[in-house]
Design a protein around this motif. Structure first.
Motif, short mmCIF file in Angstrom:
data_model
loop_
_atom_site.label_atom_id
_atom_site.label_comp_id
_atom_site.label_asym_id
_atom_site.label_seq_id
_atom_site.Cartn_x
_atom_site.Cartn_y
_atom_site.Cartn_z
N VAL A 1 -8.34 -12.39 -5.47
CA VAL A 1 -9.02 -11.14 -5.71
C VAL A 1 -9.21 -10.39 -4.39
N LEU A 2 -9.64 -11.12 -3.36
CA LEU A 2 -9.88 -10.49 -2.07
C LEU A 2 -8.61 -9.90 -1.49
N ASN A 3 -7.52 -10.66 -1.54
CA ASN A 3 -6.25 -10.15 -1.00
C ASN A 3 -5.75 -8.94 -1.79
N PHE A 4 -5.95 -8.95 -3.09
CA PHE A 4 -5.54 -7.80 -3.90
C PHE A 4 -6.28 -6.55 -3.46
N PHE A 5 -7.60 -6.64 -3.34
CA PHE A 5 -8.39 -5.47 -2.96
C PHE A 5 -8.11 -5.04 -1.52
N LEU A 6 -7.90 -6.00 -0.62
CA LEU A 6 -7.54 -5.64 0.76
C LEU A 6 -6.24 -4.85 0.78
N ASP A 7 -5.24 -5.34 0.06
CA ASP A 7 -3.96 -4.65 0.01
C ASP A 7 -4.09 -3.29 -0.66
N PHE A 8 -4.88 -3.23 -1.73
CA PHE A 8 -5.04 -1.97 -2.46
C PHE A 8 -5.74 -0.91 -1.61
N ILE A 9 -6.85 -1.30 -0.96
CA ILE A 9 -7.64 -0.34 -0.20
C ILE A 9 -6.95 0.09 1.09
N TRP A 10 -6.28 -0.85 1.76
CA TRP A 10 -5.74 -0.54 3.08
C TRP A 10 -4.25 -0.24 3.10
N HIS A 11 -3.55 -0.45 1.96
CA HIS A 11 -2.11 -0.13 1.92
C HIS A 11 -1.75 0.82 0.78
N THR A 12 -2.08 0.42 -0.44
CA THR A 12 -1.67 1.20 -1.61
C THR A 12 -2.35 2.56 -1.65
N LEU A 13 -3.67 2.58 -1.56
CA LEU A 13 -4.39 3.87 -1.61
C LEU A 13 -3.99 4.82 -0.48
N PRO A 14 -3.91 4.37 0.77
CA PRO A 14 -3.50 5.31 1.81
C PRO A 14 -2.10 5.86 1.61
N GLU A 15 -1.19 5.03 1.12
CA GLU A 15 0.17 5.52 0.87
C GLU A 15 0.18 6.56 -0.23
N THR A 16 -0.75 6.44 -1.17
CA THR A 16 -0.81 7.38 -2.28
C THR A 16 -1.58 8.64 -1.93
N ILE A 17 -2.70 8.48 -1.24
CA ILE A 17 -3.62 9.60 -1.00
C ILE A 17 -3.39 10.28 0.34
N VAL A 18 -3.12 9.49 1.39
CA VAL A 18 -3.12 10.03 2.75
C VAL A 18 -1.74 10.42 3.24
N VAL A 19 -0.79 9.51 3.16
CA VAL A 19 0.53 9.73 3.75
C VAL A 19 1.23 10.89 3.03
N GLY A 20 1.63 11.85 3.83
CA GLY A 20 2.32 13.02 3.30
C GLY A 20 1.42 14.15 2.87
N LYS A 21 0.13 13.86 2.72
CA LYS A 21 -0.82 14.89 2.28
C LYS A 21 -1.78 15.28 3.40
N TRP A 22 -2.06 14.35 4.29
CA TRP A 22 -2.91 14.63 5.44
C TRP A 22 -2.02 14.77 6.67
N HIS A 23 -2.49 15.50 7.63
CA HIS A 23 -1.77 15.61 8.90
C HIS A 23 -1.87 14.26 9.62
N GLU A 24 -0.82 13.85 10.31
CA GLU A 24 -0.79 12.53 10.95
C GLU A 24 -1.93 12.31 11.92
N ASP A 25 -2.40 13.35 12.56
CA ASP A 25 -3.51 13.22 13.50
C ASP A 25 -4.82 12.88 12.79
N GLN A 26 -4.86 13.02 11.48
CA GLN A 26 -6.09 12.77 10.73
C GLN A 26 -6.05 11.46 9.93
N TYR A 27 -5.01 10.65 10.10
CA TYR A 27 -4.92 9.39 9.36
C TYR A 27 -6.09 8.46 9.66
N TRP A 28 -6.62 8.53 10.87
CA TRP A 28 -7.72 7.65 11.24
C TRP A 28 -8.98 7.92 10.41
N LEU A 29 -9.07 9.11 9.83
CA LEU A 29 -10.23 9.43 9.01
C LEU A 29 -10.31 8.55 7.76
N TRP A 30 -9.16 8.01 7.33
CA TRP A 30 -9.16 7.10 6.18
C TRP A 30 -10.04 5.88 6.46
#
Length: 133
Positions: free
Chosen positions: A1-30
């Protein structure tokens, strides 16, 4: 369960929400956004579910009562989960020791119907040791 949520929060969600939609200089805001939300969840867990306890509390209960009360298990699970998901530097070992110790004491008292303090304490310590094995 922990690994699933870690992967979801730190990999899947950013790829869906952040990458390509936010400017690269603002990725750290995630990182800041996720940590703020999860730290708030830790606080809400303590407020609404109760104090999860800490290592001195756990050791004190084992010495005084020979077991760790089960009412600290669910707050410990959720507070630890949110804290680790937020990027807390400490691993899940301490919460696992407390949770497994509580379960060991619970099984000793409820399933095996033990009333002798030393036997309950031994079962509690076996549960705590099992978490580290």
């Amino acid at each position: 369960v922990l690994n699933f949520f870690l992967d979801f929060i730190w990999h899947t969600l950013p790829e869906t929400i952040v990458v390509g939609k936010w400017h690269e200089d603002q990725y750290w805001l995630w990182i800041v956004l996720v940590q703020a939300v999860l730290i708030t969840c830790v606080g809400l867990t303590v407020v609404f579910m109760g104090e999860p306890g800490d290592l001195p509390y756990t050791i004190g209960r084992v010495h005084a009562q020979a077991y760790i009360p089960m009412n600290h298990v669910s707050p410990m699970v959720f507070a630890s989960l949110f804290s680790i998901l937020a990027g807390g530097s400490l691993g899940p070992e301490a919460p696992l020791v407390a949770i497994c110790g509580a379960i060991g004491g619970f099984v000793s008292r409820r399933v095996f119907r033990q009333h002798h303090t030393n036997v309950v304490r031994k079962h509690t310590l076996m549960g705590m040791a099992g978490a580290l094995a």
